[in-house]
Design an enzyme around this catalytic site. Structure first.
Site, mmCIF file in Angstrom:
data_model
loop_
_atom_site.group_PDB
_atom_site.id
_atom_site.type_symbol
_atom_site.label_atom_id
_atom_site.label_comp_id
_atom_site.label_asym_id
_atom_site.label_seq_id
_atom_site.Cartn_x
_atom_site.Cartn_y
_atom_site.Cartn_z
ATOM 1 N N ASP A 262 41.970 52.146 34.002
ATOM 2 C CA ASP A 262 41.994 51.628 35.357
ATOM 3 C C ASP A 262 41.553 52.760 36.286
ATOM 4 O OD1 ASP A 262 42.523 50.626 37.843
ATOM 5 O OD2 ASP A 262 44.641 50.189 37.496
ATOM 6 N N ASP A 408 45.014 36.135 44.040
ATOM 7 C CA ASP A 408 45.376 37.421 43.436
ATOM 8 C C ASP A 408 46.907 37.496 43.300
ATOM 9 O OD1 ASP A 408 45.243 40.180 42.613
ATOM 10 O OD2 ASP A 408 43.370 40.370 43.723
ATOM 11 N N ASP A 521 43.672 40.677 34.786
ATOM 12 C CA ASP A 521 43.358 41.977 35.364
ATOM 13 C C ASP A 521 44.310 43.013 34.760
ATOM 14 O OD1 ASP A 521 42.183 43.854 37.002
ATOM 15 O OD2 ASP A 521 42.996 43.067 38.873
ATOM 16 N N ARG A 580 39.093 42.155 32.948
ATOM 17 C CA ARG A 580 38.558 43.444 33.381
ATOM 18 C C ARG A 580 38.332 44.367 32.191
ATOM 19 N NH1 ARG A 580 41.415 47.132 37.993
ATOM 20 N NH2 ARG A 580 42.807 47.675 36.274
ATOM 21 N N ASP A 596 36.485 47.599 40.263
ATOM 22 C CA ASP A 596 36.763 47.893 41.669
ATOM 23 C C ASP A 596 35.652 48.730 42.298
ATOM 24 O OD1 ASP A 596 39.088 46.525 41.223
ATOM 25 O OD2 ASP A 596 40.342 48.314 41.031
ATOM 26 N N HIS A 654 34.584 39.149 46.390
ATOM 27 C CA HIS A 654 35.964 39.621 46.265
ATOM 28 C C HIS A 654 36.142 40.832 47.173
ATOM 29 C CE1 HIS A 654 39.891 40.224 44.715
ATOM 30 N NE2 HIS A 654 39.616 41.201 43.875
#
Length: 898
Positions: A262, A408, A521, A580, A596, A654
């Site tokens: 991440d 979300d 996610d 993701r 992201d 997004h």
């Protein structure tokens, strides 16, 4: 298919974006990478013991010995169907089993016969069958060469960098191990005695990074192997990295890293790991394409070097003029922390052969419901049901179609997944029913970190069933994520995945309906207080450490979720799941996005090579957050991003929680019109996108593809990553558009202007233009009645765009099914080609659609041809003729769709 669209977008590229790189390891900070990379090319300590060779009809086995420590390895070599060679190397007698990756291969690959051609004291030569292919096994030092005729296609261990850190006992636990391992006491004594002579380096038995400790109870276990690729200067693949399509050499920096992480606000143009890892590399030159699939789920680093790196075009020309005999060569080295060496060598010879070979191993892109190919509207977070209703109404008010609205993490009850906030989303079924009535859908997030809360049903069931990953001491592993303290289900367990899938049933997931789909996610897995924002490597998945399985975690989460959506419909409906994190084989379960990103021009630009890289390794359903997740885009950037996103496979806007709202109508009427037009172009092309996904599902070929895939003999295309093809359709990002060297014509699909191939086009671009080019000799289906959603367009008529070319007959296909069920597997579909031939005569499907119109590009010079074409399609034709276009109207349904 030979249908081609060329899209060109001119953007101004500026701005930078950086990550706190100190949160993530470099190779020097990763002990096994540093240790293995310290080994320099030279003579390998490994030799093949030819007297141990055993050859059956399908497999060669051979022992290797490391002359430095006398540890023996077992080499297995297989010839697989489809021009693939598999090489496995493991310890001959490991102290305990080493991890071998399950579930990624769709089946045990079928083999073909191996035959011995020759053998002497120096090695053996085996036949690989077709095209005079053979493999040479050299004994001292050990080396593998795969040949075709006199050409070496690929060499293994030619640089002597094979390394296999055998499992061993730690010196200070020697006496305990001997007394407790009765069956292998003597072997352990001999091995441990040898360990006394070996240098113990830092990080072999424990390692620290910042405040985190890794206990490494199994000690050093890394594996490494080098591959040499003669004649190759261009290699691609090994996503995910925010970098150029063509992989760079790594001699003066870190290797490319494959370790799902991440990465908050990721940096561009470096080899840092990102959210997904697919250990597949393609090598290409004008003569051949080959591939390497390194089946290992542990942290992996990939080094790339080249003997032509750094040479300018002038330098290469000078070499040619002076008669330099140096053959270009790329050398690649793979280093993994644990597991075994299990590598599939795909021998092509064409790019499409590579796609087929890889698909035969890991499967093809899942065939999504048609609506998933339309436009998706998302942000973190739509506030409540009223907000959702108002956004939905806003699209209708401004005449912008969309199919999915997303929720979300804030839609849940305190970050408890499979729940709804009781105040903001008190009646989710009412909200979903409102979308159903407009033939629209919703996606809600379901992350794999579970809030530790005794009042939470999901947590209680996972804990009671013992489904959580364990820490090194045997308790449930807990980390910190969005809910606070969280447990992490062990998705490597089939029984855990089955339970997870059952939670998507309508009577389990309260408030869900058939038009609710799922977003996974944070499934790297993300652990906010863990090393590198992920899980400790010494956490346990049953008998295996997390270090062995790390890159598989997101793969398993998406697998279980997709199965849950299928099961809830009784196996009827196709799922849609966005993930993701991913691994090889993730294409079977849904879509991915590039994570992201930021509202920067460079992030818009990098979305193209990132998705192209994913397509090359099987994952076609890819897109980037339109507008950028972080920060706020300028109006021009937002418009340009919509114009780009409309021509990428996954099309979703997004934005971050802290960014200003950016629904398409919030930037003034002129920009609303530009965005509306971009979205509408996407909807008119949905028949073509759907057809491309069907082909990808059948063949494994990428949908969004680099130019070199279609023009493999044209070196001018090999490094281009700001242009791409959809199917065989091109999309470009600079003021100069390169048209590949062929005999095809290219037509601007808006103005119908004709361009010849093999040239650079300088095209003025305004904010209102999305230059899209269709290749001559192709037929592309469209639906020109754009409605509020794709489902509303289901029964509308088709228009065929026929781009003529004097060098070839126009080719194209039309695929139709119900758009959402698995009934196509029962042969319920229509597949017709340009000559009105039924491509699937055993398939049956009824549709209320018809072919309303045929638009013929380049018709002024080929009127006789177009007249015949119209006559073929409809005897009672009407032909309208202009300077460049003929339109055949009132087509007969029965001729094409009957």
């Amino acid at each position: 298919m030979a249908s081609v669209l060329l899209l060109w977008l001119a953007v101004c590229l500026s701005g930078t974006w950086a990550v706190d790189k100190g949160n993530f390891k470099t190779c020097d900070q990763s002990a096994f990478c540093k240790r293995q990379r310290a080994l320099k090319p030279g003579e390998s300590p490994y030799r093949a013991l030819l007297e141990t060779m055993e050859l059956t009809n399908t497999r060669l086995t051979l022992q290797l010995i490391n002359d430095n420590n006398k540890v023996r390895l077992l080499l297995e070599l297989y010839r697989l169907q489809g021009n693939i060679t598999r090489v496995k190397i493991n310890e001959l007698k490991p102290l305990k089993p080493r991890y071998e990756v399950p579930d990624v291969l769709i089946r045990e690959p079928p083999t073909e016969p191996l035959s011995l051609l020759s053998q002497d004291e120096n090695g053996v030569v085996l036949s690989l069958g077709a095209e005079s292919q053979r493999v040479i096994v050299s004994a001292r030092p050990f080396r593998l060469d795969i040949m075709e005729g006199r050409d070496v296609l690929m060499s293994l261990n030619s640089r002597g960098l094979l390394a296999f850190e055998h499992l061993r006992m730690r010196k200070d636990t020697f006496s305990y191990k001997v007394t407790s391992t009765v069956a292998s006491v003597w072997d352990n004594i001999k091995r441990t005695a040898k360990e006394e002579e070996e240098k113990v380096e830092d990080g072999m038995w424990e390692e620290s990074f910042k405040s985190h400790a890794d206990s490494k109870p199994s000690g050093p276990s890394a594996v490494s192997l080098d591959f040499s690729l003669p004649g190759v200067e261009h290699v691609y693949g090994i996503p995910e990295h925010a970098d150029t399509l063509r992989l760079k050499t790594t001699d003066n920096g870190d290797p490319y890293r494959l370790y799902n992480l991440d990465v908050f606000q990721y940096e561009l143009y470096n080899p840092m790991a990102l959210y997904g890892a697919v250990p597949v590399m393609l090598a290409h030159n004008a003569q051949r394409t080959t591939g390497i699939f390194w089946l290992n789920a542990a942290e992996t680093w990939v080094d790339i070097s080249s003997n032509t790196a750094g040479k300018t075009v002038f330098g290469k020309m000078l070499d040619y003029v002076q008669g330099s005999s140096e053959t270009p060569q790329t050398d690649v080295r793979w280093i993994s922390e644990s597991g075994i060496i299990d590598v599939f060598i795909m021998l092509g010879p064409t790019p499409k052969d590579i796609f087929s070979q890889y698909a035969s191993l890991t499967g093809t892109q899942s065939f999504p419901p048609l609506s998933a190919l339309a436009y998706h509207q998302c942000r973190w977070n739509y506030n409540d049901q009223k907000d959702v209703q108002e956004v939905d109404a806003g699209f209708d008010e401004h005449d912008i179609p969309y199919d999915f609205i997303w929720l979300d993490i804030e839609h849940t009850d305190g970050k408890r997944y499979f729940t709804w906030d009781p105040h903001k989303f008190a009646s989710p079924k009412e909200m979903l029913q409102g979308l159903v009535e407009k033939k629209r859908k919703m996606v809600a997030i379901v992350d794999p970190h579970i809030k530790v809360d005794s009042n939470y049903k999901i947590h209680n069931e996972i804990r009671s069933k013992g489904f959580y990953i364990k820490n090194k001491d045997g308790g449930d592993y807990e980390g910190w994520c969005w809910p606070g303290s969280a447990g992490y289900p062990d998705f490597t367990r089939a029984d855990m995945r089955a339970w997870w899938a059952s939670m998507f049933a309508y009577d389990q997931y309260e408030g869900s309906m058939e038009n609710l789909y799922t977003w996974n996610d944070m499934n790297e897995p993300s652990v906010f207080n863990g090393p590198e924002v992920t899980m400790h490597k010494d956490a346990m998945h049953g008998a295996w450490e997390h270090r062995d399985v790390h890159n598989l975690y997101g793969f398993y989460v998406q697998m279980a979720t997709a199965e849950g959506l299928i099961q809830r419909s009784g196996g009827v409906e196709r799922p849609f799941v966005l993930t993701r994190a991913f691994f090889a084989g993730s294409q079977r379960y849904g879509a991915v996005w590039t994570g992201d990103n930021a509202a920067e021009w460079d992030h818009l630009k990098i979305s193209i090579p990132m998705c192209l890289s994913l397509g090359l390794v099987g994952i076609s359903f890819c897109g980037a957050d339109v507008g950028g997740f972080f920060k706020s885009p300028s109006t021009e950037l937002l418009v340009r991003w919509y114009q780009t996103g409309a021509y990428q496979p996954f099309f979703r806007a997004h934005a971050h929680l802290d960014t200003p709202r950016r629904e398409p109508w919030l930037f003034g009427p002129e920009n609303t019109a530009l965005i509306r037009e971009a979205v509408r172009q996407r909807y008119t092309l949905l028949p073509y996108w759907y057809q491309q996904f069907y082909q990808a599902h059948q063949t494994g070929e990428p949908i969004m593809r680099p130019l070199w895939v279609e023009y493999p003999q044209d070196p001018a295309t090999f490094a281009i990553d700001d242009e791409f093809l959809i199917g065989e359709t091109q999309n470009i990002k600079t003021p100069m558009c390169f048209v590949p060297r062929d005999l095809f014509l290219w037509f601007d699909v808006h103005t119908f202007q004709k361009h010849n191939g093999a040239q650079n086009l300088y095209i003025p671009v305004t904010m209102s233009s999305i230059p899209v080019f269709q290749r001559g000799g192709s037929i592309i289906p469209r639906k020109l009645r754009v409605r509020r959603s794709s489902t509303c367009m289901e029964h509308d008529p088709y228009t065929l765009y026929v781009a003529l070319n004097p060098q070839r007959t126009a080719e194209g296909e039309l695929y139709i099914d119900d758009g959402h069920t698995f009934n196509y597997e029962k042969k319920e579909f229509i597949l017709r080609n340009a000559e009105n031939l039924n491509m699937a005569p055993d398939a049956q499907f009824s549709t209320r659609s018809w072919i309303e119109r045929i638009i013929i590009l380049g018709a002024s010079n080929y009127f006789v041809c177009t007249t015949k074409l119209c006559a073929h399609l409809s005897p009672s034709r009407e032909v309208w003729r202009s300077s460049s276009v003929n339109v055949c109207e009132k087509m007969s349904l029965n001729l094409w769709l009957g």
